[in-house]
Design an enzyme around this catalytic site. Structure first.
Site, PDB file in Angstrom:
ATOM      1  N   LYS A   1      27.938  32.262  37.263  1.00  0.00           N
ATOM      2  CA  LYS A   1      28.551  33.141  36.252  1.00  0.00           C
ATOM      3  C   LYS A   1      28.705  32.381  34.929  1.00  0.00           C
ATOM      4  O   LYS A   1      28.349  32.887  33.858  1.00  0.00           O
ATOM      5  CB  LYS A   1      29.929  33.609  36.742  1.00  0.00           C
ATOM      6  CG  LYS A   1      30.707  34.384  35.680  1.00  0.00           C
ATOM      7  CD  LYS A   1      32.198  34.514  36.000  1.00  0.00           C
ATOM      8  CE  LYS A   1      32.916  33.200  35.893  1.00  0.00           C
ATOM      9  NZ  LYS A   1      34.381  33.298  36.019  1.00  0.00           N
TER      10      LYS A   1
ATOM     11  N   LYS B   1      34.847  26.008  27.046  1.00  0.00           N
ATOM     12  CA  LYS B   1      34.653  25.976  28.508  1.00  0.00           C
ATOM     13  C   LYS B   1      33.176  26.191  28.874  1.00  0.00           C
ATOM     14  O   LYS B   1      32.639  25.526  29.764  1.00  0.00           O
ATOM     15  CB  LYS B   1      35.531  27.050  29.164  1.00  0.00           C
ATOM     16  CG  LYS B   1      35.335  27.236  30.641  1.00  0.00           C
ATOM     17  CD  LYS B   1      35.791  26.041  31.458  1.00  0.00           C
ATOM     18  CE  LYS B   1      35.553  26.279  32.947  1.00  0.00           C
ATOM     19  NZ  LYS B   1      35.886  25.102  33.740  1.00  0.00           N
TER      20      LYS B   1
HETATM   21  P1  NAD Z   1      38.486  32.943  43.589  1.00  0.00           P
HETATM   22  O1  NAD Z   1      37.339  33.838  43.801  1.00  0.00           O
HETATM   23  O2  NAD Z   1      38.870  31.940  44.644  1.00  0.00           O
HETATM   24  O3  NAD Z   1      39.816  33.802  43.283  1.00  0.00           O
HETATM   25  C1  NAD Z   1      39.862  34.968  42.501  1.00  0.00           C
HETATM   26  C2  NAD Z   1      41.039  35.801  42.996  1.00  0.00           C
HETATM   27  O4  NAD Z   1      41.196  36.935  42.130  1.00  0.00           O
HETATM   28  C3  NAD Z   1      40.837  36.346  44.427  1.00  0.00           C
HETATM   29  O5  NAD Z   1      41.958  36.011  45.220  1.00  0.00           O
HETATM   30  C4  NAD Z   1      40.718  37.854  44.220  1.00  0.00           C
HETATM   31  O6  NAD Z   1      41.250  38.620  45.308  1.00  0.00           O
HETATM   32  C5  NAD Z   1      41.544  38.042  42.961  1.00  0.00           C
HETATM   33  N1  NAD Z   1      41.238  39.275  42.237  1.00  0.00           N
HETATM   34  C6  NAD Z   1      40.023  39.773  41.930  1.00  0.00           C
HETATM   35  N2  NAD Z   1      40.141  40.928  41.241  1.00  0.00           N
HETATM   36  C7  NAD Z   1      41.480  41.163  41.135  1.00  0.00           C
HETATM   37  C8  NAD Z   1      42.245  42.192  40.535  1.00  0.00           C
HETATM   38  N3  NAD Z   1      41.649  43.219  39.923  1.00  0.00           N
HETATM   39  N4  NAD Z   1      43.597  42.119  40.614  1.00  0.00           N
HETATM   40  C9  NAD Z   1      44.203  41.080  41.235  1.00  0.00           C
HETATM   41  N5  NAD Z   1      43.517  40.062  41.826  1.00  0.00           N
HETATM   42  C10 NAD Z   1      42.182  40.108  41.770  1.00  0.00           C
HETATM   43  O7  NAD Z   1      38.207  32.195  42.205  1.00  0.00           O
HETATM   44  P2  NAD Z   1      38.785  30.781  41.707  1.00  0.00           P
HETATM   45  O8  NAD Z   1      37.886  29.689  42.174  1.00  0.00           O
HETATM   46  O9  NAD Z   1      40.237  30.727  41.982  1.00  0.00           O
HETATM   47  O10 NAD Z   1      38.537  30.956  40.125  1.00  0.00           O
HETATM   48  C11 NAD Z   1      39.348  31.817  39.329  1.00  0.00           C
HETATM   49  C12 NAD Z   1      38.878  31.702  37.878  1.00  0.00           C
HETATM   50  O11 NAD Z   1      39.017  30.332  37.446  1.00  0.00           O
HETATM   51  C13 NAD Z   1      37.405  32.065  37.679  1.00  0.00           C
HETATM   52  O12 NAD Z   1      37.251  32.717  36.451  1.00  0.00           O
HETATM   53  C14 NAD Z   1      36.705  30.711  37.693  1.00  0.00           C
HETATM   54  O13 NAD Z   1      35.482  30.757  36.981  1.00  0.00           O
HETATM   55  C15 NAD Z   1      37.745  29.842  37.017  1.00  0.00           C
HETATM   56  N6  NAD Z   1      37.710  28.419  37.375  1.00  0.00           N
HETATM   57  C16 NAD Z   1      37.575  28.027  38.679  1.00  0.00           C
HETATM   58  C17 NAD Z   1      37.589  26.658  38.991  1.00  0.00           C
HETATM   59  C18 NAD Z   1      37.446  26.165  40.413  1.00  0.00           C
HETATM   60  O14 NAD Z   1      37.254  24.948  40.598  1.00  0.00           O
HETATM   61  N7  NAD Z   1      37.542  27.009  41.423  1.00  0.00           N
HETATM   62  C19 NAD Z   1      37.733  25.707  37.974  1.00  0.00           C
HETATM   63  C20 NAD Z   1      37.901  26.151  36.655  1.00  0.00           C
HETATM   64  C21 NAD Z   1      37.891  27.505  36.373  1.00  0.00           C
END
Ligand code: NAD
Length: 285
Positions: free
Chosen positions: A233, A164
């Site tokens: 990140k 990734k």
């Molecule tokens: P986001 O910031 O929209 O969502 C993260 C969620 O996690 C939030 O709702 C937050 O409240 C929750 N959270 C944080 N700490 C927590 C805890 N201790 N307990 C429970 N919930 C908690 O992020 P996202 O865009 O959904 O991305 C999530 C992951 O997927 C990240 O690691 C990101 O790098 C990865 N990712 C994102 C994408 C994308 O296009 N958005 C694509 C591939 C991978």
């Protein structure tokens, strides 16, 4: 049974896909508003995080620290033999530690980062790259097929995250190079609207010219659901890995530096495609 912990852009889209494909997922997020939205969508929400685990439990969390915190609550609640499928993008070193911590309780922790964004998650067309126990992945595969179009076992714990980070270092670099190259074309009188169809039928194309520019940058929608902060990140984790392994990154390292230097022009909460647009319009560090 399946559970999703972390209901942000990705977690909520995966939850929607699971509901649409006939599952009855449990769900949890720190944020009560996200829990309400999941409940309204049809998920079961228990009283606290430990009430919301299942085999498998899918994580979609922002960073290593959030996963460490969630694991402390989730591991004691899971039965031996259960699997955690962690779709968050994290440090390979951290996930190897998480896998050891889980194994000490008889739980399989698979690092399973994804590519495809919220649109791919909602459509079940993500790519998922998995590190960890192959038999545990095989058991979870019938479920994961509902979320992914490409499910690849890369190797032992941490290998999914390595794949990734390499992928996203390239995407971050392609956003830089495409913004700069399209700026050159425009300065010489050929606009992106004219250049992109040429590039995308020729050898200069990338996912950034084929998808990002036509879908989010040219129309100005910037609603991909992936923030510049999350891309920073990922780039930071890739640089950290390179430092650990003493691998010099000359070109991708310069692209990575631009992601940091352009923080004022493209803040962390902006859509990640803004960085390519900023370079196109000549933003300076
Ligand atoms: P986001 O910031 O929209 O969502 C993260 C969620 O996690 C939030 O709702 C937050 O409240 C929750 N959270 C944080 N700490 C927590 C805890 N201790 N307990 C429970 N919930 C908690 O992020 P996202 O865009 O959904 O991305 C999530 C992951 O997927 C990240 O690691 C990101 O790098 C990865 N990712 C994102 C994408 C994308 O296009 N958005 C694509 C591939 C991978």
């Amino acid at each position: 049974m399946v559970a999703v912990i972390g209901l942000g852009n990705m977690g909520m889209a995966m939850l929607g896909r699971l509901l649409a494909t006939g599952h009855q997922p449990r769900a949890w997020d720190l944020d009560p508003a996200k829990r309400d939205a999941a409940r309204q969508a049809g998920a079961a929400i228990g009283a606290d995080i430990a009430d919301n685990v299942a085999d498998p439990t899918i994580f979609s969390l922002p960073h290593d620290a959030a996963v460490a915190e969630v694991l402390d609550h989730v591991l004691p609640a899971l039965p031996r033999g259960a699997a955690i499928i962690d779709t968050s993008t994290l440090s390979p070193r951290a996930v190897r530690g998480f896998a050891e911590q889980a194994a000490a309780r008889g739980v399989f922790y698979l690092d399973a980062p994804v590519s495809g964004g919220p649109g791919g998650a909602a459509a079940g067309s993500m790519a998922m790259m998995v590190g960890g126990d192959a038999a545990a992945l095989e058991r979870a595969t019938p479920l994961l097929k509902h979320l992914t179009a490409r499910l690849l076992h890369i190797g032992p714990s941490g290998a999914g995250q390595v794949a990734k980070l390499v992928n996203n270092l390239l995407v971050a670099s392609h956003l830089v190079t495409a913004g700069e190259a399209l700026r050159l074309g425009a300065a010489a009188g050929v606009a992106p609207e004219a250049l992109l169809p040429v590039l995308n039928g020729a050898s200069g194309r990338s996912a950034v010219t084929e998808v990002n520019w036509p879908r989010w940058i040219i129309p100005g929608s910037f609603d991909s659901g992936f923030s510049a902060g999350l891309m920073r990140k990922d780039v930071g984790l890739a640089l950290e890995l390179a430092r650990e392994l003493d691998v010099p990154l000359e070109a991708t390292g310069r692209a990575a530096a631009l992601w940091q230097e352009l923080r004022a022009a493209v803040p962390d909460d902006a859509d990640f495609n803004r960085l390519s647009a900023a370079l196109f319009t000549g933003a300076k560090p």
